[in-house]
Design an enzyme around this catalytic site. Sequence first.
Site, mmCIF file in Angstrom:
data_model
loop_
_atom_site.group_PDB
_atom_site.id
_atom_site.type_symbol
_atom_site.label_atom_id
_atom_site.label_comp_id
_atom_site.label_asym_id
_atom_site.label_seq_id
_atom_site.Cartn_x
_atom_site.Cartn_y
_atom_site.Cartn_z
ATOM 1 N N HIS A 191 0.665 -1.570 -0.052
ATOM 2 C CA HIS A 191 0.328 -0.497 0.308
ATOM 3 C C HIS A 191 0.705 0.853 -0.320
ATOM 4 O O HIS A 191 1.947 1.212 0.606
ATOM 5 C CB HIS A 191 -0.966 -0.360 1.109
ATOM 6 C CG HIS A 191 -0.644 0.022 2.442
ATOM 7 N ND1 HIS A 191 -0.473 1.542 2.882
ATOM 8 C CD2 HIS A 191 -0.250 -0.770 3.348
ATOM 9 C CE1 HIS A 191 0.344 0.626 4.008
ATOM 10 N NE2 HIS A 191 0.094 0.054 4.582
ATOM 11 N N ASP A 237 6.419 0.864 7.087
ATOM 12 C CA ASP A 237 5.413 1.599 5.916
ATOM 13 C C ASP A 237 4.479 1.614 5.644
ATOM 14 O O ASP A 237 3.912 3.263 6.000
ATOM 15 C CB ASP A 237 4.187 1.271 7.653
ATOM 16 C CG ASP A 237 2.385 0.525 7.584
ATOM 17 O OD1 ASP A 237 2.023 0.020 6.447
ATOM 18 O OD2 ASP A 237 1.569 0.840 9.186
ATOM 19 N N GLU A 247 -5.083 1.951 2.480
ATOM 20 C CA GLU A 247 -5.490 0.404 3.009
ATOM 21 C C GLU A 247 -5.431 1.545 4.469
ATOM 22 O O GLU A 247 -6.124 0.949 4.975
ATOM 23 C CB GLU A 247 -3.556 0.513 2.981
ATOM 24 C CG GLU A 247 -4.119 -1.198 3.553
ATOM 25 C CD GLU A 247 -3.027 -1.136 5.686
ATOM 26 O OE1 GLU A 247 -2.898 -1.830 6.238
ATOM 27 O OE2 GLU A 247 -2.993 -0.094 5.852
ATOM 28 N N GLU A 248 -4.381 2.173 5.621
ATOM 29 C CA GLU A 248 -4.329 2.916 6.767
ATOM 30 C C GLU A 248 -5.903 3.531 6.810
ATOM 31 O O GLU A 248 -6.351 2.989 7.981
ATOM 32 C CB GLU A 248 -4.039 3.729 6.842
ATOM 33 C CG GLU A 248 -2.194 3.588 6.229
ATOM 34 C CD GLU A 248 -1.355 2.731 7.623
ATOM 35 O OE1 GLU A 248 -2.435 2.036 8.135
ATOM 36 O OE2 GLU A 248 -0.551 3.352 7.564
ATOM 37 N N ASP A 278 3.795 -5.683 3.230
ATOM 38 C CA ASP A 278 3.844 -4.825 4.750
ATOM 39 C C ASP A 278 4.186 -4.772 5.132
ATOM 40 O O ASP A 278 4.051 -5.559 6.055
ATOM 41 C CB ASP A 278 2.235 -4.812 4.477
ATOM 42 C CG ASP A 278 2.279 -3.211 5.505
ATOM 43 O OD1 ASP A 278 2.576 -2.484 5.136
ATOM 44 O OD2 ASP A 278 0.355 -3.108 5.709
ATOM 45 N N HIS A 291 3.190 4.864 12.058
ATOM 46 C CA HIS A 291 2.328 5.150 12.463
ATOM 47 C C HIS A 291 2.649 6.525 13.147
ATOM 48 O O HIS A 291 1.724 7.234 14.199
ATOM 49 C CB HIS A 291 1.097 4.918 12.651
ATOM 50 C CG HIS A 291 0.475 3.778 12.261
ATOM 51 N ND1 HIS A 291 -1.097 3.016 12.569
ATOM 52 C CD2 HIS A 291 0.748 3.440 10.369
ATOM 53 C CE1 HIS A 291 -0.352 1.596 11.873
ATOM 54 N NE2 HIS A 291 -0.277 2.286 10.732
#
Length: 363
Positions: free
Chosen positions: A138, A158, A192-193, A220, A296
């Site tokens: 992603h 990520d 995706e997130e 991922d 994140h």
Amino acid sequence: MRIACCGMLALIFASTMSGAAPGANGTVGPSEQPMLREIAAAPDAAQLQATVQALVGFGTRHSLSDTRSPKRGIGAARRWVQARFEAIGRDCGGCLTVVTPSQTFTGERAPKPAEFVDVVAIQRGTTDPERVIILTGHIDSRVTDIMNATSDAPGADDDASGIATLTEVLRVLLAKDFRPARTLVFMAYAAEEIGLRGSQAIAKDYTKRGINVIGALQLDMTNYQGSDKDIWLMKDFTDAKQNAFVTALIDRYVGATWGLDACGYACSDHASWYRAGVPASMPFESRMKQYNRSIHTNADTLERSNNNADHAIKFARLGAAYAIELAKGDVPRAPVPADDSSKWKLSALALLALAGLISRRMV
Ligand code: BES
Ligand code: ZN
């Protein structure tokens, strides 16, 4: 002579996929495939690293970030991925088609209608194109506040690492002139997130169109080595038989160590394919309990991976082996270089001339 490819592992996966028991030893026969070994060894850490850095360079790839700027935000990032796929495809005589399916939706994490665009590169199979193998990751990133679309969200691990990994697989396959018998599709998902939205839309669309996806490999987070073993296969929302096939590929072509673990929830896009009934796998960079705690956040940078791509390269080798084994196909015979043939012609002419000379002298 055409170099034949891809025997035992794919056969065994195919037979286990159709429900037959695996081979007596549970894995595969010792088939040697020089081309597969050569391509599996081809991924380059510098290429992987450059892709991660390029994606980080867009500041944030949040799904609701800027789409118009040429420098910052998800729009610039996906256009870069599209341009990269197209550049990789340029030298293969039109063997690659790049498409950008999009969807507009509103929801809890998309309060206003917004467009979410995937970038998809398709290499159509030569003899069995209706069977499709997909390699995926992603593009989007986030910070802790999932609605924050403006702060830096580098997402190096990520999931710039996954996009870099699948891009590198595509690059080495085309650089080696690999021509898959079945169709290979490389998907860089949007959103995706914010709920696996890109993969969900494509999986639904493929199901509706009856596209026969025989295997999906989600990449991922591939570049942070957090555990004692290299590659961890997530057991949940994935296919156990395909996972066994993937571990055989790791043993045979990657030379890395592996273990089994679980996310404990639908943690990434493989779940969209699992729900669609497609055999999916999610090779992951660490044990779940040792995952990269910088994701994140604005600290998800390449520094967390010692500024190199030494871990991701194992996943690129695996991706290449997976694509070749499942898509079968071959590498076209190299043409005889023009130089060599003209040399041959010249020396043949010289021989003839010599023969003529000799025979004339003899009479
Ligand atoms: N790469 C993560 C998933 C992940 C994180 C796997 C840590 C293993 C360890 C992915 O990008 C992600 O953040 N997924 C979402 C899924 C949700 C939106 C359905 C998540 O975990 O919150
Ligand atoms: Zn994430």
